[in-house]
Motif scaffolding. Structure first.
Motif, mmCIF file in Angstrom:
data_model
loop_
_atom_site.group_PDB
_atom_site.id
_atom_site.type_symbol
_atom_site.label_atom_id
_atom_site.label_comp_id
_atom_site.label_asym_id
_atom_site.label_seq_id
_atom_site.Cartn_x
_atom_site.Cartn_y
_atom_site.Cartn_z
ATOM 1 N N SER A 42 0.845 -1.186 0.000
ATOM 2 C CA SER A 42 0.000 0.000 0.000
ATOM 3 C C SER A 42 0.882 1.238 0.000
ATOM 4 O O SER A 42 2.095 1.165 0.271
ATOM 5 C CB SER A 42 -0.915 0.026 1.235
ATOM 6 O OG SER A 42 -0.162 0.280 2.410
ATOM 7 N N GLN A 43 0.294 2.366 -0.299
ATOM 8 C CA GLN A 43 1.036 3.622 -0.308
ATOM 9 C C GLN A 43 1.706 3.860 1.040
ATOM 10 O O GLN A 43 2.890 4.183 1.110
ATOM 11 C CB GLN A 43 0.077 4.775 -0.640
ATOM 12 C CG GLN A 43 0.729 6.135 -0.747
ATOM 13 C CD GLN A 43 1.359 6.385 -2.092
ATOM 14 O OE1 GLN A 43 1.196 5.589 -3.014
ATOM 15 N NE2 GLN A 43 2.092 7.469 -2.221
ATOM 16 N N GLN A 44 0.986 3.687 2.118
ATOM 17 C CA GLN A 44 1.536 3.932 3.451
ATOM 18 C C GLN A 44 2.649 2.958 3.783
ATOM 19 O O GLN A 44 3.654 3.338 4.389
ATOM 20 C CB GLN A 44 0.426 3.844 4.497
ATOM 21 C CG GLN A 44 -0.530 5.031 4.490
ATOM 22 C CD GLN A 44 -1.529 4.948 5.627
ATOM 23 O OE1 GLN A 44 -1.911 3.870 6.052
ATOM 24 N NE2 GLN A 44 -1.947 6.111 6.118
ATOM 25 N N TRP A 46 4.648 1.378 1.654
ATOM 26 C CA TRP A 46 5.836 1.743 0.885
ATOM 27 C C TRP A 46 6.541 2.933 1.547
ATOM 28 O O TRP A 46 7.770 2.943 1.704
ATOM 29 C CB TRP A 46 5.462 2.121 -0.544
ATOM 30 C CG TRP A 46 5.218 0.982 -1.493
ATOM 31 C CD1 TRP A 46 4.021 0.562 -1.976
ATOM 32 C CD2 TRP A 46 6.201 0.114 -2.085
ATOM 33 N NE1 TRP A 46 4.187 -0.493 -2.828
ATOM 34 C CE2 TRP A 46 5.514 -0.796 -2.918
ATOM 35 C CE3 TRP A 46 7.587 0.030 -1.989
ATOM 36 C CZ2 TRP A 46 6.178 -1.786 -3.647
ATOM 37 C CZ3 TRP A 46 8.247 -0.952 -2.712
ATOM 38 C CH2 TRP A 46 7.538 -1.854 -3.530
ATOM 39 N N GLU A 47 5.786 3.946 1.913
ATOM 40 C CA GLU A 47 6.384 5.141 2.522
ATOM 41 C C GLU A 47 7.040 4.822 3.857
ATOM 42 O O GLU A 47 8.112 5.341 4.170
ATOM 43 C CB GLU A 47 5.310 6.212 2.706
ATOM 44 C CG GLU A 47 4.809 6.805 1.399
ATOM 45 C CD GLU A 47 3.608 7.713 1.592
ATOM 46 O OE1 GLU A 47 3.052 7.727 2.713
ATOM 47 O OE2 GLU A 47 3.215 8.381 0.614
ATOM 48 N N THR A 57 8.597 7.420 -9.008
ATOM 49 C CA THR A 57 7.365 7.959 -8.449
ATOM 50 C C THR A 57 6.646 6.870 -7.668
ATOM 51 O O THR A 57 6.681 5.697 -8.045
ATOM 52 C CB THR A 57 6.431 8.488 -9.550
ATOM 53 O OG1 THR A 57 6.089 7.413 -10.441
ATOM 54 C CG2 THR A 57 7.090 9.621 -10.322
ATOM 55 N N LEU A 58 6.032 7.278 -6.583
ATOM 56 C CA LEU A 58 5.218 6.390 -5.774
ATOM 57 C C LEU A 58 3.841 7.012 -5.664
ATOM 58 O O LEU A 58 3.661 8.062 -5.046
ATOM 59 C CB LEU A 58 5.831 6.206 -4.387
ATOM 60 C CG LEU A 58 5.028 5.385 -3.374
ATOM 61 C CD1 LEU A 58 4.808 3.972 -3.877
ATOM 62 C CD2 LEU A 58 5.720 5.372 -2.022
ATOM 63 N N SER A 59 2.865 6.380 -6.316
ATOM 64 C CA SER A 59 1.504 6.905 -6.273
ATOM 65 C C SER A 59 0.521 5.751 -6.349
ATOM 66 O O SER A 59 0.760 4.759 -7.051
ATOM 67 C CB SER A 59 1.248 7.882 -7.435
ATOM 68 O OG SER A 59 1.395 7.236 -8.683
ATOM 69 N N ASP A 60 -0.561 5.886 -5.595
ATOM 70 C CA ASP A 60 -1.602 4.857 -5.555
ATOM 71 C C ASP A 60 -1.042 3.482 -5.214
ATOM 72 O O ASP A 60 -1.534 2.450 -5.686
ATOM 73 C CB ASP A 60 -2.352 4.796 -6.886
ATOM 74 C CG ASP A 60 -3.036 6.115 -7.218
ATOM 75 O OD1 ASP A 60 -3.537 6.760 -6.280
ATOM 76 O OD2 ASP A 60 -3.064 6.481 -8.410
ATOM 77 N N GLY A 61 0.021 3.467 -4.415
ATOM 78 C CA GLY A 61 0.613 2.213 -3.995
ATOM 79 C C GLY A 61 1.458 1.517 -5.040
ATOM 80 O O GLY A 61 1.840 0.360 -4.858
ATOM 81 N N ASP A 466 4.043 -3.432 -7.549
ATOM 82 C CA ASP A 466 2.811 -3.274 -6.781
ATOM 83 C C ASP A 466 2.997 -3.689 -5.327
ATOM 84 O O ASP A 466 2.528 -3.014 -4.413
ATOM 85 C CB ASP A 466 1.716 -4.119 -7.436
ATOM 86 C CG ASP A 466 0.361 -3.961 -6.767
ATOM 87 O OD1 ASP A 466 0.198 -3.034 -5.961
ATOM 88 O OD2 ASP A 466 -0.536 -4.760 -7.056
#
Length: 473
Positions: A42-44, A46-47, A57-61, A466
């Motif tokens: 998920s986005q969170q 990954w961050e 780029t990291l967007s929408d996971g 993903d």
């Protein structure tokens, strides 16, 4: 879509520990670890796993490389006690972009909308009209290598010539045809395509009040026959290549009984709002059958122009269902081409997955043969091929800290990781997938672990990551 060739190197490092004293409570909540398995999906997550990010780029996971040298470095963590890293699994976005145009794979004598029926390894059947034949409808060809084809003669009569799709079960071919064209699916069952004789006609299997058809029949892994068909109620199909923004879904336990109009949620519903008024259209002359559906038919007048889709074909790869179809764009300046849709649930709505080619009426058919996926279309000069939804060019390695000094003492070699595919025995379009894994059996136990992956190449598509799953013993 086809992308320009790139030479990208994309590295990813993650160090994972059993306890996480350096992480804040908020970070702990964002990283999932269950039964010795770390999940980053998920986005969170990954961050939370990232210590430093460069050139991606990291967007929408989803993690996408943007330059020739993109780098992701994780937080560094340590185990309090020794652990063993058993495997690391990589998962890419399911979007299927890496289709390549190739020379025609079917015989020159096979014309009209093809139907591909790969029964199993070295056992590939093609149904199509025979060029110049005015006596029979569709014929059968067989190949053991997707190169040499042997013609075996007709499988339908001339009056049953509008073949749309086919399936196979326990030695019997289920050949579906519209009668009249684009309407009212009928079925022929044939136990021997090589005997040069049409099979036995079962009759109409689906009475569709919208008059649309050009459907896909797909037999899922549980044995259920699914039908995805066009519904012409939202537009005048005459003006949209006999396609529609609305698709219907029904199923059957045996392939010929129980099909019901709009039994399930529409897999595709791109309808514009209706004006509330209706109008009439006439079938094409070739659609007429004596004493049946002579027309005119009615449709709902939309408020604006609509994209139209149809002539479906379906395949399942791993846990994902993919629909390929005609795509007739509403824009006058945009030509007809192949459209793609996908879903993780055959009973749910499908999402747009992209398009392939341009400037032709596809009537596509898809299948797995010789370790590749073939998308065969209604053209005389080319078809399309893909190695699968996974985009190749990913290499990975893992390292371990064996003495608890916070440094990696031993690395594996970089290894190419990739999904692999195999046809489920007894099923034409159910393809099983083995995940892309970095095996770490030879790596000793330790107090901290890291892994890296890099991406190179990308002539037809770019690997988009993903999720990652790291398993510990």
């Amino acid at each position: 879509m086809n992308l320009p060739k790139i030479g990208k190197i994309f590295c990813f490092s993650v160090i994972l520990l059993g306890c996480m004293p350096a992480l804040s409570t908020g970070q702990n909540a964002k990283i999932a670890e269950t039964n010795g398995i770390w999940h980053i999906n998920s986005q969170q997550q990954w961050e939370a796993a990232a210590e430093d990010m460069h050139d991606f780029t990291l967007s929408d996971g989803l993690l996408r490389p943007t330059t020739e040298k993109a780098l992701f470095s994780s937080i560094f963590k340590e185990f309090q006690e020794k652990r063993k890293l058993s495997s690391i699994t990589f998962q890419q976005s399911p979007q299927w972009d890496n289709w390549q145009k190739i020379a025609k794979v079917t015989p020159d004598s096979a014309v009209d909308a093809p139907v591909f029926v790969p029964v199993g390894e070295d056992n590939y059947w093609l149904l199509a009209a025979l060029q110049g034949d005015q006596e029979y409808g569709y014929h059968a060809w067989h190949s053991e290598d997707m190169k040499s084809w042997k013609h075996h003669g007709p499988v339908t009569s001339w009056r049953n010539r509008w073949v749309t799709t086919a399936e196979y079960l326990n030695g019997t071919f289920y050949i579906y045809f519209d009668k009249p064209n684009d309407e009212q699916p009928h079925l022929i069952m044939d136990d021997d395509l090589a005997d040069g004789k049409p099979g036995r006609e079962i009759g109409m299997v689906f009475d569709d009040p919208s008059h649309g058809s050009d459907m896909a029949i797909f037999r899922d892994g549980d044995g259920t026959f699914h039908m995805i068909y066009e519904d012409w109620t939202p537009l005048n199909p005459r003006e949209h290549s006999w396609d529609s923004p609305l698709a219907g879904h029904t199923n059957s336990p045996d392939g010929y009984s129980g099909f019901k109009h709009h039994e399930f949620k529409p897999p595709i519903d791109e309808r514009a709002p209706s004006t509330g008024s209706t109008a009439e259209y006439a079938p094409a002359s070739s659609h007429f059958v004596p004493n049946r559906y002579a027309g005119p038919f009615t449709y709902q007048i939309p408020e604006k122009e609509q994209d139209a889709f149809g002539d479906y074909t379906m395949i399942k790869v791993g846990g994902h269902y993919y629909l390929f179809c005609d795509y007739d764009p509403k824009e006058d300046e945009k030509s007809m081409r192949v459209g793609r849709w996908r879903s993780d649930d055959i009973y749910d709505s499908f999402i747009w997955d992209g398009e392939i080619g341009e400037g032709f009426h596809p009537d596509p058919t898809i299948g797995f043969a010789e370790g590749k996926f073939y998308l065969i279309v209604q053209r005389s000069d080319h078809d399309f091929v893909s190695s699968g939804p996974w985009v190749d060019g990913v290499e990975a390695r893992a390292g371990v800290d064996t003495d608890k000094d916070g440094q990696i003492d031993q690395w594996t070699e970089f290894q190419e990781v990739s999904e692999s595919y195999s046809q489920k025995a007894g099923f034409v379009r159910v393809i099983e997938s083995e995940p892309a894994k970095l095996l770490t059996n030879n790596l000793p136990a330790g107090y901290g672990f890291t892994f890296e992956f890099r991406v190179s190449g990308g002539e037809f598509a770019t690997p988009v990551m993903d999720a990652i799953q790291v398993e510990f013993e």
